[in-house]
Design an enzyme around this catalytic site. Structure first.
Site, PDB file in Angstrom:
ATOM      1  N   ASN A   9      37.903 -13.428 -56.793  1.00 48.32           N
ATOM      2  CA  ASN A   9      38.510 -14.725 -57.114  1.00 48.32           C
ATOM      3  C   ASN A   9      38.638 -14.825 -58.636  1.00 48.32           C
ATOM      4  O   ASN A   9      37.644 -14.938 -59.334  1.00 48.32           O
ATOM      5  CB  ASN A   9      37.590 -15.825 -56.549  1.00 48.32           C
ATOM      6  CG  ASN A   9      37.971 -17.215 -57.016  1.00 48.32           C
ATOM      7  OD1 ASN A   9      39.064 -17.441 -57.534  1.00 48.32           O
ATOM      8  ND2 ASN A   9      37.063 -18.168 -56.828  1.00 48.32           N
ATOM      9  N   LYS A  11      39.856 -17.188 -60.326  1.00 47.37           N
ATOM     10  CA  LYS A  11      39.802 -18.575 -60.816  1.00 47.37           C
ATOM     11  C   LYS A  11      40.976 -18.803 -61.792  1.00 47.37           C
ATOM     12  O   LYS A  11      42.046 -18.235 -61.583  1.00 47.37           O
ATOM     13  CB  LYS A  11      38.438 -18.877 -61.437  1.00 47.37           C
ATOM     14  CG  LYS A  11      37.307 -18.512 -60.463  1.00 47.37           C
ATOM     15  CD  LYS A  11      35.956 -18.993 -60.870  1.00 47.37           C
ATOM     16  CE  LYS A  11      34.948 -18.545 -59.823  1.00 47.37           C
ATOM     17  NZ  LYS A  11      33.604 -19.055 -60.069  1.00 47.37           N
ATOM     18  N   HIS A  98      35.964 -24.149 -52.103  1.00 47.67           N
ATOM     19  CA  HIS A  98      35.135 -23.552 -53.150  1.00 47.67           C
ATOM     20  C   HIS A  98      34.336 -24.675 -53.829  1.00 47.67           C
ATOM     21  O   HIS A  98      34.846 -25.785 -53.988  1.00 47.67           O
ATOM     22  CB  HIS A  98      36.012 -22.823 -54.174  1.00 47.67           C
ATOM     23  CG  HIS A  98      35.208 -22.012 -55.129  1.00 47.67           C
ATOM     24  ND1 HIS A  98      34.564 -22.569 -56.209  1.00 47.67           N
ATOM     25  CD2 HIS A  98      34.900 -20.690 -55.140  1.00 47.67           C
ATOM     26  CE1 HIS A  98      33.898 -21.608 -56.846  1.00 47.67           C
ATOM     27  NE2 HIS A  98      34.086 -20.465 -56.221  1.00 47.67           N
ATOM     28  N   GLU A 100      33.752 -25.332 -56.771  1.00 48.73           N
ATOM     29  CA  GLU A 100      34.419 -25.946 -57.928  1.00 48.73           C
ATOM     30  C   GLU A 100      35.451 -26.970 -57.478  1.00 48.73           C
ATOM     31  O   GLU A 100      35.686 -27.975 -58.149  1.00 48.73           O
ATOM     32  CB  GLU A 100      35.050 -24.846 -58.805  1.00 48.73           C
ATOM     33  CG  GLU A 100      33.962 -24.080 -59.564  1.00 48.73           C
ATOM     34  CD  GLU A 100      34.281 -22.628 -59.855  1.00 48.73           C
ATOM     35  OE1 GLU A 100      35.453 -22.223 -59.776  1.00 48.73           O
ATOM     36  OE2 GLU A 100      33.326 -21.878 -60.164  1.00 48.73           O
ATOM     37  N   GLU A 170      27.966 -19.522 -50.835  1.00 48.76           N
ATOM     38  CA  GLU A 170      27.874 -19.448 -52.299  1.00 48.76           C
ATOM     39  C   GLU A 170      26.966 -20.553 -52.807  1.00 48.76           C
ATOM     40  O   GLU A 170      27.419 -21.687 -53.022  1.00 48.76           O
ATOM     41  CB  GLU A 170      29.266 -19.629 -52.917  1.00 48.76           C
ATOM     42  CG  GLU A 170      30.266 -18.570 -52.510  1.00 48.76           C
ATOM     43  CD  GLU A 170      31.364 -18.426 -53.545  1.00 48.76           C
ATOM     44  OE1 GLU A 170      31.505 -17.329 -54.090  1.00 48.76           O
ATOM     45  OE2 GLU A 170      32.050 -19.423 -53.834  1.00 48.76           O
ATOM     46  N   GLY A 176      28.434 -18.171 -61.406  1.00 50.27           N
ATOM     47  CA  GLY A 176      28.729 -18.080 -62.833  1.00 50.27           C
ATOM     48  C   GLY A 176      27.508 -18.255 -63.720  1.00 50.27           C
ATOM     49  O   GLY A 176      27.632 -18.409 -64.932  1.00 50.27           O
ATOM     50  N   SER A 216      27.372 -14.721 -58.710  1.00 49.70           N
ATOM     51  CA  SER A 216      26.882 -13.694 -59.640  1.00 49.70           C
ATOM     52  C   SER A 216      26.675 -12.329 -58.994  1.00 49.70           C
ATOM     53  O   SER A 216      25.724 -11.620 -59.320  1.00 49.70           O
ATOM     54  CB  SER A 216      25.595 -14.161 -60.339  1.00 49.70           C
ATOM     55  OG  SER A 216      25.859 -15.329 -61.093  1.00 49.70           O
TER      56      SER A 216
HETATM   57  P1  PGA Z   1      30.704 -15.619 -59.891  1.00 52.56           P
HETATM   58  O1  PGA Z   1      31.647 -16.589 -59.013  1.00 52.56           O
HETATM   59  O2  PGA Z   1      30.723 -14.275 -59.240  1.00 52.56           O
HETATM   60  O3  PGA Z   1      31.298 -15.635 -61.257  1.00 52.56           O
HETATM   61  O4  PGA Z   1      29.324 -16.230 -59.840  1.00 52.56           O
HETATM   62  C1  PGA Z   1      31.653 -16.507 -57.622  1.00 52.56           C
HETATM   63  C2  PGA Z   1      32.613 -17.520 -57.035  1.00 52.56           C
HETATM   64  O5  PGA Z   1      32.689 -18.630 -57.547  1.00 52.56           O
HETATM   65  O6  PGA Z   1      33.323 -17.231 -56.050  1.00 52.56           O
END
Ligand code: PGA
Length: 254
Positions: A9, A11, A98, A100, A170, A176, A216
């Site tokens: 992803n 983003k 997601h 976010e 997640e 992140g 992560s």
């Molecule tokens: P990340 O993001 O690997 O940077 O932690 C994962 C995600 O949000 O799908």
């Protein structure tokens, strides 16, 4: 056997030129270095979907996906993109819910259930994200939160529909942040989610559902996560922005 899926992803990262460069590198490196059977999904921003999908069209190991879609089919919804449009440029997957989107754009389970329907109606596969915040884990309400996200987002679906869904666990505190859930923590939640699906539908069906881990994920922790019995791949953010780190994650899937 359940399908293994590693999705990247992006983003809100990469210009078109940068993105196309990354996809070309990925596709060459995977050809040379990966003989496994996992499906690799590239999830760029909307504006790059058409170009990325065309670039990977004759590589059967690669698929593309979108990061979000509208719950509506068409109409006066300025700025929105429908699942049908996403399908029309050759995509196979759409991320729904997601953290976010939940956190910054107020997307809640009832709304996400409609988006899941929109994706399925367009003949695509949703990647439905769920996961608790740090506060929810610390006050021990994570199982309750996850049960609500899974049941309110997905349990209106019939057997055939739920089989089209990929679930991504997640934990928000691991996205992140560089903090990964331990393999034991992730496995515990994956087994819990599969158990919920088994209770609502049946065990054989639950065994068919791909459940990815996200938060992560990097080359250093991927192999251990993938060895857990209920972890069927990863939804990768940061480490998907570079070909070397993403390909190394894919290669961790035996
Ligand atoms: P990340 O993001 O690997 O940077 O932690 C994962 C995600 O949000 O799908």
């Amino acid at each position: 056997m359940r399908k293994k899926i590693i999705a990247g992803n992006w983003k809100m990262n990469k210009t078109l030129e940068e993105g196309m460069g990354l996809v070309s590198e990925l596709s060459n490196m995977l050809k040379d270095e990966y003989q496994g059977s996992a499906e690799v999904v590239i999830i760029p921003p909307f504006v790059h979907l058409n170009a990325v999908s065309k670039l990977i069209a004759d590589n059967p190991r690669l698929a593309s996906g979108a990061q979000n879609c509208s719950n509506h089919k068409s109409g006066a919804y300025t700025g929105e993109v429908s699942a049908g449009m996403i399908g029309s440029v050759g995509c196979k997957y759409v991320i729904i819910g997601h953290s976010e989107r939940r956190q910054y754009f107020g997307e809640h389970n009832a709304w996400l259930a409609q988006k899941i329907d929109a994706v399925l109606t367009a003949g695509l596969n949703p990647i439905y994200c769920c996961g608790e915040t740090l506060e929810e884990r610390e006050n021990n309400s994570h199982f309750e939160v996850l049960e609500k996200q899974i049941s309110e987002g997905l349990f209106h679906l019939n057997d055939d529909q739920i089989k089209q869904v990929v679930v991504a666990y997640e934990p928000v505190w691991a996205i992140g942040t560089g903090k990964t859930a331990s393999t034991a923590q992730a496995q515990e939640i994956h087994a819990f989610i599969r158990g919920l699906i088994s209770k609502k539908y049946n065990e054989a069906l639950a065994q068919e559902i791909t459940i990815q881990y996200g938060g992560s994920v990097k080359a250093e922790n991927a192999a251990e996560l993938f060895a857990a019995p209920d972890i069927d791949g990863a939804l990768v953010g940061g480490a998907a922005l570079q070909s070397r780190s993403f390909v190394d994650i894919v290669k961790a899937m035996a």
